[in-house]
Write a protein that holds these residues in place. Sequence first.
Motif, PDB file in Angstrom:
ATOM      1  N   GLY A  68      13.298   0.097   8.208  1.00 56.22           N
ATOM      2  CA  GLY A  68      12.213  -0.944   7.834  1.00 56.22           C
ATOM      3  C   GLY A  68      10.749  -0.112   7.986  1.00 56.22           C
ATOM      4  O   GLY A  68       9.876  -0.540   7.204  1.00 56.22           O
ATOM      5  N   HIS A  80       8.117   0.559   5.062  1.00 52.96           N
ATOM      6  CA  HIS A  80       6.684  -0.169   5.115  1.00 52.96           C
ATOM      7  C   HIS A  80       5.617   1.051   4.951  1.00 52.96           C
ATOM      8  O   HIS A  80       4.591   0.768   4.333  1.00 52.96           O
ATOM      9  CB  HIS A  80       6.592  -0.787   6.411  1.00 52.96           C
ATOM     10  CG  HIS A  80       5.356  -1.598   6.656  1.00 52.96           C
ATOM     11  ND1 HIS A  80       4.027  -1.114   7.009  1.00 52.96           N
ATOM     12  CD2 HIS A  80       5.160  -2.783   6.263  1.00 52.96           C
ATOM     13  CE1 HIS A  80       3.192  -1.960   6.889  1.00 52.96           C
ATOM     14  NE2 HIS A  80       3.685  -3.134   6.707  1.00 52.96           N
ATOM     15  N   GLN A  81       5.928   2.163   5.710  1.00 52.66           N
ATOM     16  CA  GLN A  81       4.867   3.240   5.669  1.00 52.66           C
ATOM     17  C   GLN A  81       4.752   3.669   4.326  1.00 52.66           C
ATOM     18  O   GLN A  81       3.682   4.042   3.716  1.00 52.66           O
ATOM     19  CB  GLN A  81       5.113   4.234   6.501  1.00 52.66           C
ATOM     20  CG  GLN A  81       4.202   5.244   6.717  1.00 52.66           C
ATOM     21  CD  GLN A  81       4.479   6.485   7.759  1.00 52.66           C
ATOM     22  OE1 GLN A  81       5.216   6.245   8.492  1.00 52.66           O
ATOM     23  NE2 GLN A  81       3.763   7.746   7.840  1.00 52.66           N
ATOM     24  N   THR A 115       2.687   1.126   2.116  1.00 56.10           N
ATOM     25  CA  THR A 115       1.585   0.772   2.559  1.00 56.10           C
ATOM     26  C   THR A 115       0.627   1.916   3.162  1.00 56.10           C
ATOM     27  O   THR A 115      -0.696   1.737   2.955  1.00 56.10           O
ATOM     28  CB  THR A 115       1.599  -0.339   3.931  1.00 56.10           C
ATOM     29  OG1 THR A 115       2.082   0.344   4.863  1.00 56.10           O
ATOM     30  CG2 THR A 115       2.024  -1.360   3.367  1.00 56.10           C
ATOM     31  N   PHE A 159       3.171  -4.916  11.984  1.00 56.56           N
ATOM     32  CA  PHE A 159       3.302  -4.430  10.686  1.00 56.56           C
ATOM     33  C   PHE A 159       2.274  -5.506   9.698  1.00 56.56           C
ATOM     34  O   PHE A 159       2.634  -6.602  10.068  1.00 56.56           O
ATOM     35  CB  PHE A 159       4.682  -4.290  10.339  1.00 56.56           C
ATOM     36  CG  PHE A 159       5.288  -3.358  10.776  1.00 56.56           C
ATOM     37  CD1 PHE A 159       5.245  -1.990  10.468  1.00 56.56           C
ATOM     38  CD2 PHE A 159       6.099  -3.562  12.058  1.00 56.56           C
ATOM     39  CE1 PHE A 159       6.177  -1.101  10.854  1.00 56.56           C
ATOM     40  CE2 PHE A 159       6.725  -2.483  12.836  1.00 56.56           C
ATOM     41  CZ  PHE A 159       6.628  -1.317  12.443  1.00 56.56           C
ATOM     42  N   ARG A 219       1.308  -7.116   6.135  1.00 56.88           N
ATOM     43  CA  ARG A 219       1.934  -7.428   4.979  1.00 56.88           C
ATOM     44  C   ARG A 219       1.992  -6.233   3.604  1.00 56.88           C
ATOM     45  O   ARG A 219       1.105  -5.387   3.923  1.00 56.88           O
ATOM     46  CB  ARG A 219       1.296  -8.633   4.140  1.00 56.88           C
ATOM     47  CG  ARG A 219       1.582 -10.214   5.044  1.00 56.88           C
ATOM     48  CD  ARG A 219       0.941 -11.491   4.152  1.00 56.88           C
ATOM     49  NE  ARG A 219       1.828 -11.387   2.773  1.00 56.88           N
ATOM     50  CZ  ARG A 219       1.974 -12.506   2.477  1.00 56.88           C
ATOM     51  NH1 ARG A 219       1.725 -13.644   2.959  1.00 56.88           N
ATOM     52  NH2 ARG A 219       2.816 -12.784   1.105  1.00 56.88           N
ATOM     53  N   LEU A 220       2.892  -6.228   2.880  1.00 54.69           N
ATOM     54  CA  LEU A 220       2.818  -5.278   2.002  1.00 54.69           C
ATOM     55  C   LEU A 220       1.569  -5.139   0.926  1.00 54.69           C
ATOM     56  O   LEU A 220       1.151  -4.270   0.586  1.00 54.69           O
ATOM     57  CB  LEU A 220       3.911  -5.569   0.979  1.00 54.69           C
ATOM     58  CG  LEU A 220       5.337  -5.043   1.621  1.00 54.69           C
ATOM     59  CD1 LEU A 220       6.525  -4.988   0.569  1.00 54.69           C
ATOM     60  CD2 LEU A 220       5.448  -3.756   2.550  1.00 54.69           C
ATOM     61  N   GLU A 267       9.219  -7.726   0.430  1.00 51.77           N
ATOM     62  CA  GLU A 267       8.407  -8.203   1.723  1.00 51.77           C
ATOM     63  C   GLU A 267       9.483  -9.063   2.684  1.00 51.77           C
ATOM     64  O   GLU A 267       9.515  -8.679   3.952  1.00 51.77           O
ATOM     65  CB  GLU A 267       7.235  -9.116   1.419  1.00 51.77           C
ATOM     66  CG  GLU A 267       6.241  -8.969   2.505  1.00 51.77           C
ATOM     67  CD  GLU A 267       4.856  -9.376   2.256  1.00 51.77           C
ATOM     68  OE1 GLU A 267       4.061  -8.565   2.898  1.00 51.77           O
ATOM     69  OE2 GLU A 267       4.653 -10.112   1.244  1.00 51.77           O
ATOM     70  N   ILE A 318      12.044  -6.172   4.059  1.00 53.02           N
ATOM     71  CA  ILE A 318      11.502  -5.372   5.182  1.00 53.02           C
ATOM     72  C   ILE A 318      11.070  -6.202   6.758  1.00 53.02           C
ATOM     73  O   ILE A 318      11.102  -5.698   7.613  1.00 53.02           O
ATOM     74  CB  ILE A 318      10.181  -4.686   4.626  1.00 53.02           C
ATOM     75  CG1 ILE A 318      10.598  -3.673   3.649  1.00 53.02           C
ATOM     76  CG2 ILE A 318       9.457  -3.869   5.746  1.00 53.02           C
ATOM     77  CD1 ILE A 318       9.829  -3.028   2.894  1.00 53.02           C
TER      78      ILE A 318
END
Length: 345
Positions: A244, A248-249, A252, A263, A265-266, A293, A296
């Motif tokens: 996850g 996410h990386q 974003t 983290f 939000r996208l 979203e 993740i």
Amino acid sequence: MVLTPTLYCAICGAINEVHAHSCFACHHPLSTQQVPVPVQLLPHMLFRDRYSIIGKVGAGGFGSVYKATDTQSGGRLVAIKEVSLLGLHPQAVIEATTTFQREVSLLSQLDHPNLPRLYEHFQSPGYWYLVMDFIAGETLEAYQSKAPNGRLLLSEVLDIGIQLCTVLEYLHTQYPPIVFRDLKPANIMRTPAGRLYLIDFGIARHFKPGQAKDTVALGSLGYAAPEQFGKAQTTPRADIYSLGAVLHQLLTTKDPSETPFRFTRLRPSSAKSCSDPGSLTTSMVEMLVNELEILIASMLEMDASRRPPHVARVKQELDGLSKLWSDIHKSFWRPRLGYTPQART
């Protein structure tokens, strides 16, 4: 410089005091041994009468990695991972030896398209060596850094997620399950064709039913699940957390090591779609982003019991989102049908 007399264990290569009777690292009986002469692997050198060294391709931790051809296997390209124990203090020798033995133990029993094959391993006084597949390409970390603004296409991120789910599912369904514990872009190799490989099994471990927590807290801050820091035993759900964080990386461009366990939000809540308002395509994009979203966020739950139960569930979700994105893309680029006004003459 005055050299202190030492004994090198023929089994693990650890450096011992000259009067020691058994190795402090592996406890094997010691005998009088010669101090090893460091062997520098240079281009064009024939190592062990078999491996023709091409050059060094990486270094870090306890050693270096060399690219070579195996002259006894039709010139097959291999990577030779060299672990040097020379000059390390006793605790570092134990850590390096444990890491090496763990990687050998795990890779020797695994066979998967997204894992490098281990061909052989050997040691000489003061050194350990692994010979495995040479993977042409670069780390996912390096690949993302070269993308425009560090952003990858959504279709590519979904494919990366699916590939990683496939290899993690293979590891998690071993008996006992293998938990990778260090999933991050720097430990994922990508070939020019887009195929991924997990590398560096140095801290991977077997899941031990009934054990309250890990013996040693290990992992990369930002990618490692909270239970990897001594709160509980790591289960396959720890790898789901790390996956996850990686996804996410990639979506974003935010490095999770800078703000561990936090983290964003996208996309900002104020973000608006650039598609036609009210169109079917816009609604489908909104639904896809929302579902991604939610997925993740569930993978990044601090409480392991609230994450997806297994990586196969994550793969199923990503497969569905990938198909949906493909449908959206086809719909968006579909030629307009119907009457086309003709210019008046």
